[in-house]
Enzyme design. Structure first.
Site, mmCIF file in Angstrom:
data_model
loop_
_atom_site.group_PDB
_atom_site.id
_atom_site.type_symbol
_atom_site.label_atom_id
_atom_site.label_comp_id
_atom_site.label_asym_id
_atom_site.label_seq_id
_atom_site.Cartn_x
_atom_site.Cartn_y
_atom_site.Cartn_z
ATOM 1 C CG ASN A 97 39.251 35.494 27.273
ATOM 2 O OD1 ASN A 97 39.029 35.889 28.403
ATOM 3 N ND2 ASN A 97 38.856 34.303 26.839
ATOM 4 N NE ARG B 140 41.596 25.890 26.298
ATOM 5 C CZ ARG B 140 40.858 26.443 27.254
ATOM 6 N NH1 ARG B 140 39.578 26.116 27.387
ATOM 7 N NH2 ARG B 140 41.380 27.331 28.074
ATOM 8 N NE ARG C 166 19.953 46.805 59.472
ATOM 9 C CZ ARG C 166 19.788 46.141 58.339
ATOM 10 N NH1 ARG C 166 20.771 46.128 57.455
ATOM 11 N NH2 ARG C 166 18.672 45.495 58.093
ATOM 12 C CD GLN D 254 39.411 32.793 36.393
ATOM 13 O OE1 GLN D 254 39.658 32.360 35.285
ATOM 14 N NE2 GLN D 254 38.384 32.379 37.100
ATOM 15 C CB SER E 79 39.091 25.909 35.189
ATOM 16 O OG SER E 79 38.277 26.943 34.707
ATOM 17 N NE ARG F 70 35.210 27.401 26.356
ATOM 18 C CZ ARG F 70 33.993 27.504 25.816
ATOM 19 N NH1 ARG F 70 33.772 27.047 24.598
ATOM 20 N NH2 ARG F 70 33.012 28.030 26.497
ATOM 21 C CB SER G 80 35.925 21.717 28.911
ATOM 22 O OG SER G 80 35.730 20.872 27.809
#
Length: 408
Positions: free
Chosen positions: A30, A79, A170, A111, A90, A20, A88
């Site tokens: 992106n 889209r 630990r 992704q 995924s 997007r 919105s």
């Protein structure tokens, strides 16, 4: 091929990358350049080189993202406004994709923010669905981190308590298997799982990725770290980075900003950046010869720089071919830095090719690296640093291969 698929009932598999345009953290994240490649280009390249995918799609609402996705070879699906809002999910976007692509049986949701993804990750995870019968497979990474409960830090707040550790015992890191966390790289589903809204996921499995491949870019501060990581562990295509022995660089528009200046006496002048000239020395010290392609003589070049004096741009490739033949080199030994449509053949053939950010679209498509810095103002130095990082990567891989053979 279509008849063979129908006879064998082979499922059709599509990679889907959601991109997007309204990123709140980093604007147009992106398609921001990461190590010379748009962020989305890293995962598109990995998906396209997976032999098990039938198609690679980018779902976007932004014109520029669509353009970049097409440049890198992905198909684009626009889209709708209904799934382009900040709220919105995924899932809604993937379901819209399935309504538009009824032939798809398996969706590989990848992704865009996972630039260290390799084709073998995709192939191995996908086979868990096609060969082993899982319905939903997602990627994870193993972490060795001790977790504690969150508490109110006021006066009357309770003590925090350990969630996955016994303080009295630990464990050492090597004695503890750690825990698995989603790394957000990909989610693969059968169509019916998505159509029922993930209400019934069927058989679920995880695919474990190594930490070095689990890069997820969320904020701008991650960018320099991610660039270093992707240069070491990213996927550079089917051809491995070569040990480049020669750099060819155009002067106009690469070493200079492409502008001509005239002095008071009428002499023509060009402008260069000392950082770019220093880059030539950096390469020479690492045994990479530097040739510059000029169409008129320039007098500012560093000592030891070879000049290809061209009478016309049309002679460029012929001159380079003669040079390589004389030197006993192949195109894979060459790094080429150009900026014009006349450079296209050389950009396509070179083992590594780069362009400044203002290069024509055709040159950017042909190149393997796009600089952040503008021409004549640090672009050549940036490209030179990228070459040196790749040479270091090749040397490191050769050393590791040698150690592996000795151990074997």
């Amino acid at each position: 091929i279509g008849e063979e698929r129908n006879n064998k009932h082979t499922p059709r598999v599509a990679a889907l990358i959601l991109a997007r345009g309204g990123s709140k953290g980093i604007p147009l994240k992106n398609i921001k350049i990461l190590a010379g490649v748009p962020l989305i280009g890293w995962v598109v390249r990995a998906a396209l080189n997976s032999e098990l995918l039938d198609s690679v799609w980018v779902s976007t609402d932004h014109d520029e993202i669509e353009r970049v996705a097409n440049l890198w070879g992905a198909q684009v699906i626009r889209r709708s406004p209904e799934v382009s809002r900040d709220s919105s999910s995924s899932l809604e976007t993937i379901q819209e994709f399935l309504r538009l692509r009824p032939e798809v049986d398996i969706v590989c949701h990848i992704q865009a923010t996972s630039p260290c993804l390799h084709p073998y990750h995709i192939n191995e995870a996908l086979k868990m669905i096609t060969d082993k019968g899982y319905d939903y497979v997602f990627s994870v990474v193993r972490r060795h981190q001790f977790r504690w409960s969150e508490v109110n830090k006021g006066k009357n707040g309770k003590n925090t308590i350990p969630l996955n550790i016994n303080l009295a015992k630990r464990p050492r890191r090597q004695d503890w298997a750690g825990e698995l966390f989603e790394n957000g790289s990909f989610y693969f589903y059968k169509r019916e799982i998505l159509e029922n809204g993930l209400q019934q996921c069927g058989r679920i499995a995880y695919y474990e990725m190594l930490p070095e491949h689990s890069v997820d870019i969320d904020v701008d501060i991650d960018w320099p770290v991610a660039e270093e990581r992707v240069l070491r562990f990213g996927y550079f295509g089917q051809n491995k980075p070569a040990h480049f022995r020669l750099l060819l660089c155009s002067v106009s528009g690469c070493l200079t900003d492409g502008q001509m200046y005239t002095s008071a006496s009428g002499e023509e002048l060009v402008s260069t950046n000392t950082r770019d000239l220093t880059a030539i020395g950096m390469l020479q010290r690492e045994k990479t010869e530097v040739y510059v392609c000029v169409y008129r003589w320039v007098g500012f070049l560093e000592a030891g720089v070879f000049v290809i004096d061209l009478k016309s741009r049309e002679l460029l490739q012929a001159e380079v071919e003669c040079l390589l033949k004389d030197r006993g080199l192949q195109w894979e030994d060459v790094a080429y830095f150009g900026t014009d449509t006349q450079d296209l053949d050389c950009l396509l053939k070179a083992g590594l090719s780069g362009v400044p950010p203002d290069a024509p679209v055709a040159a950017m498509i042909a190149a393997k690296y796009t600089c952040h810095s503008p021409s004549g103002r640090g672009a050549l130095r940036e490209f030179a640093q990228h070459i040196l990082l790749l040479k270091k990567k090749v040397t490191s891989e050769m050393y590791e291969d040698c150690i592996d053979r000795k151990n074997f």
